[in-house]
Motif scaffolding. Structure first.
Motif, PDB file in Angstrom:
ATOM      1  N   ILE A  63      28.090  13.838 -30.935  1.00  0.00           N
ATOM      2  CA  ILE A  63      28.728  15.160 -31.099  1.00  0.00           C
ATOM      3  C   ILE A  63      28.130  16.049 -30.089  1.00  0.00           C
ATOM      4  O   ILE A  63      28.754  17.007 -29.563  1.00  0.00           O
ATOM      5  CB  ILE A  63      28.504  15.528 -32.719  1.00  0.00           C
ATOM      6  CG1 ILE A  63      29.358  14.501 -33.449  1.00  0.00           C
ATOM      7  CG2 ILE A  63      29.210  17.080 -32.767  1.00  0.00           C
ATOM      8  CD1 ILE A  63      29.168  14.860 -35.004  1.00  0.00           C
ATOM      9  N   ILE A  64      26.869  16.190 -30.151  1.00  0.00           N
ATOM     10  CA  ILE A  64      26.201  17.327 -29.411  1.00  0.00           C
ATOM     11  C   ILE A  64      26.471  17.049 -27.738  1.00  0.00           C
ATOM     12  O   ILE A  64      26.900  18.034 -27.170  1.00  0.00           O
ATOM     13  CB  ILE A  64      24.761  17.245 -29.521  1.00  0.00           C
ATOM     14  CG1 ILE A  64      24.103  17.526 -31.094  1.00  0.00           C
ATOM     15  CG2 ILE A  64      23.933  17.887 -28.432  1.00  0.00           C
ATOM     16  CD1 ILE A  64      22.719  17.695 -31.029  1.00  0.00           C
ATOM     17  N   ALA A  65      26.597  15.852 -27.309  1.00  0.00           N
ATOM     18  CA  ALA A  65      26.729  15.710 -26.037  1.00  0.00           C
ATOM     19  C   ALA A  65      28.355  16.055 -25.855  1.00  0.00           C
ATOM     20  O   ALA A  65      28.727  15.799 -24.577  1.00  0.00           O
ATOM     21  CB  ALA A  65      26.493  14.142 -25.550  1.00  0.00           C
ATOM     22  N   GLY A  66      29.098  15.892 -26.935  1.00  0.00           N
ATOM     23  CA  GLY A  66      30.585  16.138 -26.547  1.00  0.00           C
ATOM     24  C   GLY A  66      31.468  14.787 -26.590  1.00  0.00           C
ATOM     25  O   GLY A  66      32.629  15.013 -26.370  1.00  0.00           O
ATOM     26  N   ASP A  67      30.792  13.713 -26.873  1.00  0.00           N
ATOM     27  CA  ASP A  67      31.534  12.571 -26.610  1.00  0.00           C
ATOM     28  C   ASP A  67      32.301  12.404 -27.923  1.00  0.00           C
ATOM     29  O   ASP A  67      33.321  11.729 -27.956  1.00  0.00           O
ATOM     30  CB  ASP A  67      30.460  11.274 -26.848  1.00  0.00           C
ATOM     31  CG  ASP A  67      29.765  11.365 -25.478  1.00  0.00           C
ATOM     32  OD1 ASP A  67      28.641  10.786 -25.449  1.00  0.00           O
ATOM     33  OD2 ASP A  67      30.188  11.863 -24.281  1.00  0.00           O
TER      34      ASP A  67
END
Lengths: 346, 317, 383
Positions: free
Chosen positions: A337-341
């Motif tokens: 989620i943090i990485a935007g995946d």
């Protein structure tokens, strides 16, 4: 998709992280400073909020719609201020917007430097009040926009992020079974949490995720019976949001159904059945805001609580004995989620 | 939809309806008695909130449900005393004095909850018959009976008391001197007075009983839910007063009203859980019990006259 | 003498209530004297505070005079909350539909819309009572619930601010255009035209009730429905009319809450009190403190508004929970309404002489009879 090798490495790292969090958690605090995303409490210790060192000398007041001890929305703000060592003046129970507006004005007129306006519905009034008190800083939430008022900060929880993680873990526990969600009224951050939760559960193979909106934020009896109704559909996991959830949590506890909470840590509700809570750590952004205010910037920015900045922490109940794989898997999800995946729907 | 219409789900829905309806039933029965004697009490909700907190707090401190119910009963009795003095002796206007009690109960219960308890804590809920200490064993096999067990034998003690009160109240109103006095005093207090019935004493006791039942209703609410929170009742007391009119001041029709309200609520929550009612219509679903109650009354009501002296204070000329 | 007692006895009762409240404040470790001064300061401390008090009193006054009409026709209207909401919804919807109308036209239009909305919400229980003998307490309690859900449905759905749909999803409308704001009466304060409109409405209601045939019919129905019917007055139509008028005034109160607010939007927190501030119930109190007379309801709602406004300051100054103010509110209502008999007893005792006492006693039993009629419901009109 990760390869098996890097996945094993990730699992190892996450496990080490979890271990160190466990060690750090000795002492009973539910602080989340060691790692982003999750924190596991130590079973049996008192996990109530500890008062931190005072971070600022600014005078602070809070105007909030519900009780300071509602174990939900308002409590989360008070808890956050406690962690920052601040004892604000509080006017709570101001459901009616005009009454809140009056209180906000009064605090500002009395010379309070920071007025925390903890209610989305107060925004309209704030737009009229703030320009009258250019020396006062108003911190308003939950809102994604400051409406371009120079002395207003805005805050908003990206509730769907933690919701997704909760949902994912719930999916693990449900193992293809169904999940029930007891919602209040289809408005506000309740919807974001629920949408995120549903997506996370379904992504992890949950069967049917059913949502009931009872029509009231505060009716405990309705939430209770809504949860009971879910039991008859054979749910394996329950979650919900708003002050009325206490009814639903009690049903979950009574029937040994795992429960996921949001807004505040709900472990004290049922040490056996509460799996995890998405806790709002407002202090992460409040700290920044106080710094900015001390330096003369009284507003103009909207900040959100995210898993990345530590404003949202999925606090796992150490007493629940969640499978290690689930914990590390949750850590994975958070990283994605943090990485935007992964983009949990709001 | 087909899963809803299975016997086990229907029975569970009915059980939920019963659970939901019990506080309404207790409060409405109490209000019925008071109104039959000519006294309107709009403060029921406030009394319920006070007794709900009292019962909850007692359980928090002592762990005993019995004491909790007892405290709730006593609080109801005390508030009944207050309301009786205010109404019978001081002739205060009944609608407004009731609202005063409502506001007081709302605020004071909230205040006590914040100061004495602080962070909300759950308590053990009222146990079903089978889980009662000591005597529970007798009821266990009854509860285990397929279908019938859940329908009839799985409720808590207060539920049975509440439903038992229905024929009891009816019998009292029709077959005891006290009951007949209540009715007389509510219909024509002057005539009753001339026949030697003490209007004031009759009303006094009717009010005491009514508020004691409201106290039991509040205690049952918080002990059934296992928690106390500000405004726990959410208007339950007012709905209970409304149900008295629905029931045309007859205990068994009041019970029918409470059950109707409970059944519609339980059903709509079931249908929402099964997506028979989509979330876009959740507000309509939430309106359903209220709308259906009005509709039912419009369709089914005969023109019934209420106690002629309702809300009129009595004084001898 | 009567006038003096009429003011001092209720005041004394309120004082007793406040003494009890002081005990509560003391128990919380605070100073009741500062509490009392906080209330007074909060309500009257400055020109602006007086303005806030007046604005707070406005919905109470409007609801209150509506209650007066209903009571005079012997109907109990506890549906104020729902009627306020219905009026607010309709008027806001209209304003959203015609935002560019000039203020001088827009405000009267939305006020009428509010009165229509509230009027309908009051007429329904009125008609149900008159034509289907559904008791008005039942139907108004139920319609209050329906109104809240309707408000939630509309404000999170069709009437929601378009920005909110994808944003925070706050169930509120978009901000109304500036020309929808009630004009301010005194620059720099919160005082707006609504206050004056409410007072004018009180005078109009007085005139209607005592100087028009309609008012006569309403009062006749309330006084003695059998005699009224015998005289050819339609009891059913007049009960419905009374409830509709009462609802319309509550609806107008709803208009004030939206169009007189700082935010110029309608917003819900899911419950009734979040929007109305319990004006539907507090208005009843104001009406009865005003002796069910529209003109006396003006000062009584102002005083009640002062109590409510002062309570916010009390909460702030002493850092005590809002709950205490609510409880204190209830105590004051209870004590004041209980003091009425004391007042008439004192009146009797203070009139010296046997003759005076006898006539006073006659007057008292007359008072009681009048009170009975004022209090009675129209249970007996339905035969």
């Amino acid at each position: 998709m990760n390869t098996t090798k890097s996945r094993r490495l990730m699992t190892l790292l996450t496990a080490l992280l979890a271990l160190s969090m466990f060690a750090a958690a000795c002492g009973g605090s539910d602080e989340a400073e060691s790692a982003t995303g999750t924190a596991t409490s130590e079973c049996g210790t008192d996990n109530s909020v500890t008062k931190g060192d005072k971070v600022t000398d600014l005078s602070v007041a809070v105007v909030a719609p519900s009780d300071s001890q509602d174990l939900a929305f308002t409590q989360s703000m008070i808890d956050s201020l406690t962690r920052l060592g601040i004892e604000p003046q509080v006017t709570d129970g101001t459901f009616q917007v005009e009454v809140a507006a009056d209180a906000i004005r009064s605090y500002a007129a009395d010379g309070i430097e920071v007025v925390i306006v903890h209610g989305t519905q107060y925004g309209g009034s704030l737009a009229e009040i703030a320009p009258d008190f250019p020396e006062t800083s108003f911190i308003w939430g939950t809102s994604t926009s400051t409406n371009d008022i120079p002395n207003v900060f805005a805050y908003y929880p990206e509730a769907q992020e933690g919701g997704y993680v909760n949902g994912w873990i719930a999916g693990e526990l449900a193992d293809g079974g169904s999940i029930g969600v007891v919602g209040p009224v289809e408005a506000g951050d309740a919807v974001a949490y629920i949408n995120g939760f549903k997506a996370g559960a379904e992504a992890n193979g949950a069967g049917n995720v059913a949502v009931t909106y009872t029509g009231s934020f505060s009716d405990v009896a309705l939430a209770t019976e809504a949860a009971e109704a879910f039991l008859t559909t054979g749910v394996d996991v329950l979650t919900g949001t708003s002050q009325s959830t206490v009814g639903a949590v009690n049903v979950a506890a009574e029937n040994e159904i795992p429960w996921f909470g949001t807004q505040s840590n709900q472990e004290s509700w049922s040490t056996d059945q509460v799996v995890a809570s998405q806790v709002y750590h407002w202090e992460v952004i409040l700290d920044d805001m106080f710094e900015m205010i001390e330096e003369g910037t009284l507003g103009g920015e909207a900040m959100s609580l995210t898993l990345e900045n530590g404003g949202l922490v999925v606090e796992i109940n150490g007493c629940f004995d969640l499978d290690g794989g689930a914990v590390s898997g949750a850590g994975d999800i958070i990283d994605q989620i943090i990485a935007g995946d992964i983009n949990p729907p709001a | 939809m087909s899963e809803f219409f299975t016997l086990s789900v229907l029975i569970a829905t009915f059980a939920s309806a019963v659970r939901f309806a019990v506080p309404y039933l207790l409060a409405a029965l109490g209000e019925t008695i008071g109104q039959r004697s000519g006294v309107l009490n709009l403060g029921v909700d406030g009394v319920m909130l006070l007794s709900a907190f009292g019962a909850y707090y007692t359980v928090v401190e002592t762990g005993s449900h019995l004491f909790g119910i007892g405290v709730g009963l006593l609080i109801g009795l005390f508030m009944g005393l207050v309301y009786a003095v205010v109404t019978v002796n001081l002739h205060a206007q009944q609608g407004i004095s009731g609202i005063g009690i409502f506001l007081f109960g709302l605020g004071f219960s909230d205040l006590l909850s914040q100061e004495l308890v602080g962070a909300i804590q759950p308590i053990r809920k009222l146990p079903s018959l089978a889980k009662l200490p000591l005597v529970g064993g007798i009821f266990e096999p009854l509860e285990d009976i397929k279908y019938l067990g859940e329908l009839l034998f799985s409720h808590n003690l207060m539920t049975y008391i509440a439903f038992a009160l229905v024929p009891l109240v009816t019998w009292m109103m029709n077959n005891t001197t006290f009951g007949l006095n209540i009715k007389a005093v509510g219909e024509n207090p002057q005539a009753a007075d001339s026949l030697g019935v003490s209007v004031e004493r009759t009303r006094f006791f009717a009010i005491l009983i009514g508020n004691t039942l409201a106290g039991l209703a509040g205690a049952t609410l918080s002990l059934q839910l296992g928690v106390f929170q500000q405004n726990l009742t959410n208007g339950l007391g007012f709905i209970a007063v409304a149900l008295v009119y629905f029931g045309a001041w007859r205990a068994k029709w009041v019970m029918a009203g409470a059950m109707l309200y409970g059944i519609v609520t339980a059903t709509r929550l079931q249908w929402q859980a099964r997506d028979i009612i989509p979330n876009s219509a959740s507000d309509i679903a939430a309106m359903a019990p209220a709308l259906i109650t009005i509709l039912a009354l419009v369709l089914l009501a005969k023109r019934v006259r209420g106690p002629a002296a309702l809300t009129k204070p009595f004084s001898r000329h | 003498m009567k006038r003096l007692l009429g003011v001092s006895v209720p005041l004394g009762a309120a004082l007793v209530a406040f003494v009890l409240g002081s005990l509560m404040i003391l128990a919380l470790g605070e100073n009741p004297i500062s509490g009392a001064s906080a209330i007074i300061e909060g309500a009257f401390g400055s020109g602006d505070r007086v303005a806030v008090t007046a604005v707070r009193a406005t919905p109470l006054l409007l609801v209150g005079i509506g209650i007066t009409i209903a009571f005079r026709a012997s109907v109990i209207n506890i549906g104020g909350e729902g009627q306020i909401i219905a009026g607010a919804l309709l008027s806001t919807a209209v304003a959203l539909a015609i935002p560019d109308t000039p203020r001088a036209l827009l405000l009267p239009i939305v006020m009428i819309a509010g009165m229509i909305g509230g009027g309908i919400w009051g007429a329904i229980p009125g008609a149900l009572k008159a034509y289907a003998s559904v008791n008005e307490i039942l139907s108004t309690v139920m319609l209050n619930i329906v109104a809240v859900q309707l408000m939630n449905f509309l404000l999170r759905g069709p009437m929601i601010d378009p920005i909110e749909k994808t944003g925070s999803r706050i169930p509120q409308t978009e901000r109304l255009s500036d020309n929808a704001a009630m004009p301010s009466l005194a620059e720099g304060t919160r005082l707006h035209l609504g206050v004056v409109i409410a007072v004018v409405a009180a005078i109009v209601v007085y005139i209607i009730l005592w100087r028009t045939p309609l008012g006569f019919r309403l009062r006749a129905v309330g006084h003695n429905p059998d005699a009224a019917r015998a005289a050819g007055i339609s009891v059913e139509k007049n009960i419905t009319t009374a409830m509709a008028m009462s609802g319309a005034l509550s609806g107008l109160a709803g208009v004030m809450l939206v169009f007189g607010s700082e935010s110029l939007r309608m917003v819900t927190d899911g419950g009734a009190a979040g929007f109305t501030g319990s004006a539907g119930f507090n208005g009843i109190v104001a009406a009865l403190f005003g002796g069910l007379h529209p003109l006396w309801t003006v000062p009584s709602s102002f005083l009640f508004g002062a109590l409510l406004t002062g309570a916010t300051k009390l909460q702030q100054a002493l850092q005590i929970p809002a709950a205490l103010a609510v409880a204190l509110n209830g105590l004051i209502v209870l004590f004041v309404v209980s003091s009425d008999r004391l007042r008439s007893w004192l009146e009797r005792r203070l009139n010296q002489g046997a003759f005076a006492t006898e006539t006073a006693e006659l007057r008292e039993s007359n008072d009681d009879r009048v009170d009975e009629q004022q209090n009675s419901t129209t249970q007996d009109t339905i035969r």
